[in-house]
Design a protein around this motif. Structure first.
Motif, short mmCIF file in Angstrom:
data_model
loop_
_atom_site.label_atom_id
_atom_site.label_comp_id
_atom_site.label_asym_id
_atom_site.label_seq_id
_atom_site.Cartn_x
_atom_site.Cartn_y
_atom_site.Cartn_z
N LEU A 37 33.38 33.15 32.36
CA LEU A 37 33.44 33.76 33.68
C LEU A 37 32.05 34.10 34.22
CD1 LEU A 37 36.48 36.18 33.28
CD2 LEU A 37 36.40 34.01 34.51
N MET A 38 31.10 34.28 33.33
CA MET A 38 29.73 34.62 33.73
C MET A 38 29.00 33.45 34.37
SD MET A 38 27.28 36.67 31.15
CE MET A 38 27.63 38.40 31.09
N GLY A 39 29.42 32.24 34.03
CA GLY A 39 28.71 31.07 34.54
C GLY A 39 27.39 30.88 33.81
N GLN A 40 26.83 29.69 33.92
CA GLN A 40 25.59 29.38 33.20
C GLN A 40 24.42 30.22 33.68
OE1 GLN A 40 26.15 27.54 30.64
NE2 GLN A 40 24.07 27.77 29.92
N LEU A 41 24.29 30.37 35.01
CA LEU A 41 23.19 31.16 35.54
C LEU A 41 23.32 32.62 35.12
CD1 LEU A 41 20.66 31.33 37.29
CD2 LEU A 41 22.15 31.73 39.27
N GLY A 42 24.54 33.15 35.16
CA GLY A 42 24.77 34.54 34.74
C GLY A 42 24.41 34.75 33.29
N LYS A 43 24.75 33.79 32.45
CA LYS A 43 24.43 33.90 31.02
C LYS A 43 22.93 33.93 30.79
CE LYS A 43 28.61 31.74 29.25
NZ LYS A 43 29.18 30.60 28.56
N ILE A 44 22.20 33.15 31.57
CA ILE A 44 20.74 33.10 31.42
C ILE A 44 20.10 34.39 31.92
CG2 ILE A 44 18.64 31.95 32.22
CD1 ILE A 44 20.35 29.33 32.26
N VAL A 45 20.48 34.81 33.12
CA VAL A 45 19.89 36.00 33.74
C VAL A 45 20.26 37.27 32.98
CG1 VAL A 45 19.88 37.40 35.83
CG2 VAL A 45 19.78 34.91 36.01
#
Length: 110
Positions: A37-45
Motif C-alpha cells: 500500500l505504501m508504493g515504491q516511492l513511499g517505501k524509499i522515502v
C-alpha cells in the motif's frame, strides 16, 4: 480534547477491561509498516522511519504476550505507553460506552 479513532478504541478497551478484569485488552500502534500500500516511492522515502512487516509482527506479538490483564496501550515497539499522549477522561469513556450500548440495543431490536 481531540476525538480520534485511537481515543475511541482506547476507551472501548478500558470499558471491556472493567467488565472482564482477568482478560487483556491491548491497543497497539504499529507505526509505519512497509507494505504494498505504501508504493515504491513511499517505501524509499519512508524507509528510515518504517519497519518491515515481519519486524512489526514480532513487536506486536511481543506486545500481546507481555500485556497484563486489563487495558493497555502499546507503541510501535510493543512497549507499554501508559497514559503518554492519552487525552481521554473517565466521563468520556462512560459516555461512549453508554452510547455504544444504546446503539447496539437499538440495532438488535426485532
Amino acid at each position: 480534547p481531540p476525538c480520534t479513532l485511537s481515543l475511541l478504541i482506547g476507551h472501548r478497551g478500558q470499558s471491556f477491561a472493567e467488565l472482564e478484569p482477568r482478560a487483556s485488552f491491548v491497543h497497539a500502534f504499529p507505526g509505519l509498516v512497509r507494505t504494498p500500500l505504501m508504493g515504491q516511492l513511499g517505501k524509499i522515502v519512508l524507509y528510515p522511519i518504517s519497519v518491515a512487516p515481519d519486524v512489526c509482527a514480532e513487536y506486536m506479538l511481543y506486545a500481546l504476550l507481555q500485556s497484563p490483564p486489563g487495558a493497555s496501550r502499546r507503541d510501535n515497539k510493543g512497549d507499554d505507553m501508559g497514559k503518554k499522549r492519552y487525552y481521554g477522561t473517565d466521563a468520556a469513556r462512560i459516555h461512549l460506552w453508554e452510547h455504544t450500548e444504546e446503539v447496539i440495543n437499538e440495532a438488535c431490536k426485532p
